[in-house]
Write a protein that holds these residues in place. Sequence first.
Motif, PDB file in Angstrom:
ATOM      1  N   TRP A 337       0.942  -1.355   0.043  1.00 51.65           N
ATOM      2  CA  TRP A 337      -0.021  -0.143   0.100  1.00 51.65           C
ATOM      3  C   TRP A 337       1.015   1.179  -0.006  1.00 51.65           C
ATOM      4  CZ3 TRP A 337      -0.762   4.509   2.709  1.00 51.65           C
ATOM      5  CH2 TRP A 337      -2.032   5.269   2.460  1.00 51.65           C
ATOM      6  N   VAL A 338       1.713   1.247   0.862  1.00 51.09           N
ATOM      7  CA  VAL A 338       3.026   2.372   0.717  1.00 51.09           C
ATOM      8  C   VAL A 338       3.378   2.578  -0.666  1.00 51.09           C
ATOM      9  CG1 VAL A 338       4.841   3.437   1.968  1.00 51.09           C
ATOM     10  CG2 VAL A 338       3.007   2.327   3.396  1.00 51.09           C
ATOM     11  N   VAL A 339       3.823   1.466  -0.953  1.00 52.15           N
ATOM     12  CA  VAL A 339       4.686   1.768  -2.315  1.00 52.15           C
ATOM     13  C   VAL A 339       3.927   2.336  -3.378  1.00 52.15           C
ATOM     14  CG1 VAL A 339       6.129   0.530  -3.885  1.00 52.15           C
ATOM     15  CG2 VAL A 339       6.568   0.154  -1.540  1.00 52.15           C
ATOM     16  N   LEU A 340       2.610   1.641  -3.385  1.00 52.27           N
ATOM     17  CA  LEU A 340       1.598   1.943  -4.310  1.00 52.27           C
ATOM     18  C   LEU A 340       1.439   3.388  -4.217  1.00 52.27           C
ATOM     19  CD1 LEU A 340       0.243   0.546  -6.540  1.00 52.27           C
ATOM     20  CD2 LEU A 340      -1.843   0.111  -4.950  1.00 52.27           C
ATOM     21  N   PHE A 341       1.133   3.957  -3.043  1.00 55.27           N
ATOM     22  CA  PHE A 341       0.880   5.536  -2.894  1.00 55.27           C
ATOM     23  C   PHE A 341       1.842   6.293  -3.376  1.00 55.27           C
ATOM     24  CE2 PHE A 341       0.257   9.104  -0.481  1.00 55.27           C
ATOM     25  CZ  PHE A 341      -0.986   9.480  -0.543  1.00 55.27           C
ATOM     26  N   CYS A 342       3.030   5.936  -2.867  1.00 52.79           N
ATOM     27  CA  CYS A 342       4.424   6.756  -3.379  1.00 52.79           C
ATOM     28  C   CYS A 342       4.251   6.949  -5.128  1.00 52.79           C
ATOM     29  CB  CYS A 342       5.460   6.230  -2.638  1.00 52.79           C
ATOM     30  SG  CYS A 342       5.625   6.515  -0.986  1.00 52.79           S
ATOM     31  N   ILE A 343       4.221   5.487  -5.606  1.00 53.57           N
ATOM     32  CA  ILE A 343       4.340   5.679  -7.111  1.00 53.57           C
ATOM     33  C   ILE A 343       3.137   6.624  -7.718  1.00 53.57           C
ATOM     34  CG2 ILE A 343       3.823   4.098  -9.211  1.00 53.57           C
ATOM     35  CD1 ILE A 343       5.204   1.788  -7.681  1.00 53.57           C
ATOM     36  N   ILE A 344       1.913   6.447  -7.175  1.00 55.21           N
ATOM     37  CA  ILE A 344       0.725   7.241  -8.006  1.00 55.21           C
ATOM     38  C   ILE A 344       1.290   8.805  -7.661  1.00 55.21           C
ATOM     39  CG2 ILE A 344      -1.436   7.846  -7.361  1.00 55.21           C
ATOM     40  CD1 ILE A 344      -0.943   5.100  -8.895  1.00 55.21           C
ATOM     41  N   MET A 345       1.611   9.295  -6.489  1.00 50.41           N
ATOM     42  CA  MET A 345       2.200  10.517  -6.240  1.00 50.41           C
ATOM     43  C   MET A 345       2.949  10.863  -7.259  1.00 50.41           C
ATOM     44  SD  MET A 345      -0.489  11.547  -4.251  1.00 50.41           S
ATOM     45  CE  MET A 345       0.106  13.064  -3.988  1.00 50.41           C
ATOM     46  N   ALA A 346       4.180  10.233  -7.307  1.00 48.34           N
ATOM     47  CA  ALA A 346       5.384  10.602  -8.162  1.00 48.34           C
ATOM     48  C   ALA A 346       4.883  10.586  -9.527  1.00 48.34           C
ATOM     49  CB  ALA A 346       6.503   9.530  -7.722  1.00 48.34           C
ATOM     50  N   ILE A 347       4.541   9.534  -9.947  1.00 48.22           N
ATOM     51  CA  ILE A 347       4.101   9.608 -11.611  1.00 48.22           C
ATOM     52  C   ILE A 347       2.999  10.455 -11.945  1.00 48.22           C
ATOM     53  CG2 ILE A 347       3.142   8.089 -13.485  1.00 48.22           C
ATOM     54  CD1 ILE A 347       4.512   5.512 -11.916  1.00 48.22           C
ATOM     55  N   TRP A 348       2.166  10.535 -11.219  1.00 49.30           N
ATOM     56  CA  TRP A 348       0.940  11.508 -11.681  1.00 49.30           C
ATOM     57  C   TRP A 348       1.314  13.078 -11.323  1.00 49.30           C
ATOM     58  CZ3 TRP A 348      -3.343  10.514 -14.594  1.00 49.30           C
ATOM     59  CH2 TRP A 348      -3.544   9.202 -14.984  1.00 49.30           C
ATOM     60  N   GLY A 349       2.294  13.158 -10.488  1.00 54.59           N
ATOM     61  CA  GLY A 349       2.922  14.424  -9.972  1.00 54.59           C
ATOM     62  C   GLY A 349       3.684  15.023 -11.533  1.00 54.59           C
ATOM     63  N   GLY A 350       4.452  14.183 -12.027  1.00 56.49           N
ATOM     64  CA  GLY A 350       5.127  14.468 -13.288  1.00 56.49           C
ATOM     65  C   GLY A 350       3.936  14.645 -14.662  1.00 56.49           C
ATOM     66  N   GLY A 351       2.904  13.787 -14.446  1.00 57.16           N
ATOM     67  CA  GLY A 351       1.730  13.997 -15.469  1.00 57.16           C
ATOM     68  C   GLY A 351       1.319  15.406 -15.444  1.00 57.16           C
ATOM     69  N   TYR A 352       1.146  15.881 -14.241  1.00 57.40           N
ATOM     70  CA  TYR A 352       0.669  17.173 -13.963  1.00 57.40           C
ATOM     71  C   TYR A 352       1.380  18.321 -14.882  1.00 57.40           C
ATOM     72  CZ  TYR A 352      -0.630  21.616 -11.965  1.00 57.40           C
ATOM     73  OH  TYR A 352      -1.361  23.000 -11.921  1.00 57.40           O
ATOM     74  N   ALA A 353       2.759  18.146 -14.563  1.00 57.87           N
ATOM     75  CA  ALA A 353       3.751  19.001 -15.322  1.00 57.87           C
ATOM     76  C   ALA A 353       3.319  18.910 -16.783  1.00 57.87           C
ATOM     77  CB  ALA A 353       5.188  18.800 -14.855  1.00 57.87           C
ATOM     78  N   PHE A 354       3.375  17.787 -17.419  1.00 55.23           N
ATOM     79  CA  PHE A 354       3.281  17.572 -18.721  1.00 55.23           C
ATOM     80  C   PHE A 354       1.857  18.180 -19.475  1.00 55.23           C
ATOM     81  CE2 PHE A 354       1.380  14.512 -22.134  1.00 55.23           C
ATOM     82  CZ  PHE A 354       2.309  14.702 -23.170  1.00 55.23           C
ATOM     83  N   GLN A 355       0.745  17.852 -18.762  1.00 54.18           N
ATOM     84  CA  GLN A 355      -0.440  18.080 -18.943  1.00 54.18           C
ATOM     85  C   GLN A 355      -0.729  19.716 -19.321  1.00 54.18           C
ATOM     86  OE1 GLN A 355      -3.305  16.027 -20.399  1.00 54.18           O
ATOM     87  NE2 GLN A 355      -3.394  17.956 -20.974  1.00 54.18           N
ATOM     88  N   LYS A 356       0.086  20.305 -18.456  1.00 54.80           N
ATOM     89  CA  LYS A 356      -0.101  21.743 -18.448  1.00 54.80           C
ATOM     90  C   LYS A 356       0.371  22.502 -19.877  1.00 54.80           C
ATOM     91  CE  LYS A 356       2.292  23.087 -14.955  1.00 54.80           C
ATOM     92  NZ  LYS A 356       3.063  23.833 -13.926  1.00 54.80           N
ATOM     93  N   GLY A 357       0.965  21.545 -20.870  1.00 60.07           N
ATOM     94  CA  GLY A 357       1.601  22.038 -21.990  1.00 60.07           C
ATOM     95  C   GLY A 357       0.786  21.880 -23.242  1.00 60.07           C
ATOM     96  N   TYR A 358      -0.475  21.410 -23.081  1.00 57.39           N
ATOM     97  CA  TYR A 358      -1.390  21.350 -24.248  1.00 57.39           C
ATOM     98  C   TYR A 358      -2.866  21.139 -23.823  1.00 57.39           C
ATOM     99  CZ  TYR A 358      -1.664  16.305 -23.971  1.00 57.39           C
ATOM    100  OH  TYR A 358      -1.824  14.950 -23.574  1.00 57.39           O
ATOM    101  N   THR A 359      -3.885  21.663 -24.406  1.00 59.01           N
ATOM    102  CA  THR A 359      -5.207  21.464 -23.985  1.00 59.01           C
ATOM    103  C   THR A 359      -6.105  20.693 -25.079  1.00 59.01           C
ATOM    104  OG1 THR A 359      -5.950  23.548 -25.030  1.00 59.01           O
ATOM    105  CG2 THR A 359      -4.862  23.590 -22.774  1.00 59.01           C
TER     106      THR A 359
END
Length: 507
Positions: A337-359
Amino acid sequence: MATESEPNYSTEKNTRSYGAEEAGATIVPKSWKYRQLKIGSFTFPWYASPPVQLLIVSLVCFMCPGMFNALNGMGGGGQVDKSAGDKSNVALYSTFAVVGFFAGTFTNKLGIKTALSFGGIGYSIYIGSFLSFSHEHNYGFSIFAGALLGVCAGLLWCAQGAIMMSYPPEASKGRYISWFWMIFNLGAVIGSLIPLGQNIHVRTNSTVSDGTYIGFLVLTLIGAGLAWTLVDAKDVIRNDGSKVIIMKHPSWKSELWGLWETFRTDPYIIALFPMFFASNWFYTYHFNDVNGAYFNTRTRALNNTLYYIMQIIGAFIFGYALDQKRFRRSTRAKGAWVVLFCIIMAIWGGGYAFQKGYTRKDVNNKEVPFVTKDWSDSGYIGPMFLYMFYGFSDAAWQTCVYWFMGSLTNNGRKLANFAGFYKGIQSAGAAITWRIDDLGTPYMNMFASNWALLTGSLIIALPVILWKVEDTVSLQKDLEFTDESIEEVAPKSHLMEIGGEHVNEKA
């Protein structure tokens, strides 16, 4: 435990029974199903063993859902016009949600082989509908094929889940889930290589070729036929001589009653429902809003291949980590559970930076056409790795959810219901997200809904992980569910089988 007068298959070497032969330390019946092939010092498991049966199920999913994933991973079912894919998938997951919820009942009644084969045919018709759409633009056929596949896939995935979670011994459940997920996703990798090879020199955005659809169609038909090579669950014998806990001659009444009893005896399963709901929500965003929107056809095919390679790697890492005997199973559950939570936060945090680049407005702007990205363009490597890790996190999520469910019981009947809940609720989420994508919801909103669902569902599931995952589940506990759940609707002498042995009393 009292049993009727049938052969007693024991793990003791000095045990002998009618029609049995010795295989290592295990006594098994004399049949081709239990003969072992030896090559040098390596001995292959017998045909009616959990590893071989899991391999067959994995190959069925390799050829059926694997080809579906390869096609959907291209965005829009491989079409430039993504509306057909969106509408078809809304129909698919709508029927899947209804059928999937009750799929455990149908699978227990119809049998594993029928459920798997019927499911495979649905994938063939679905792929054929997109081949037809390339020429006729027939939305009606695509929507019908999607709705039919929802029915078929509900049965296929329930049967697959029941086998994957109930056939292996407790100590090997993580590895079995890992093996399945690796083989299944290898199908999507190979399926993705087909459009990649056919479009490798094409830098424009186009519909995949007829040859791609025909190749997928042939493979799904082979997969549907392969399901009939499985043996019945009552014939499966593990290496230690134990058998699978199954239901003897279930009736519709007893199965529907058992579905209700699953809620009564295990109400905590509801806390896992948000994880089920989130587990297919992100595919629409991955396939349509990232891969399908941002990249051209050949790059989408490459991304798809890398996505599913990372699924294989993720399944391998998590599957084997979840079976590490150095730690108690309850400890492994908390760590996962702990590892899964950390993975989700890290990967989708990077996804947020990417998604700001186009609409979505950028992509659909007809006055200033959006230029899709190619793998030869500068700046491709970052989005490529992000997309790869989206695939990794998907495998981690699915592997952990299956392992969590499998750690709650070893009862095949109950696990069929769990798998049905999982696929039904998962599909309800998918139907909603495909629909809101078809309505033109902004990409950032689609992204935010994914991140919120994943993190929120993990928090809701935490009490189950902390207090319900035990280091082992006793046979008595598994038998009590089957016995009590149908005591009112079936004679006690027909309540239960452990493989082919009848159980008349509680352990």
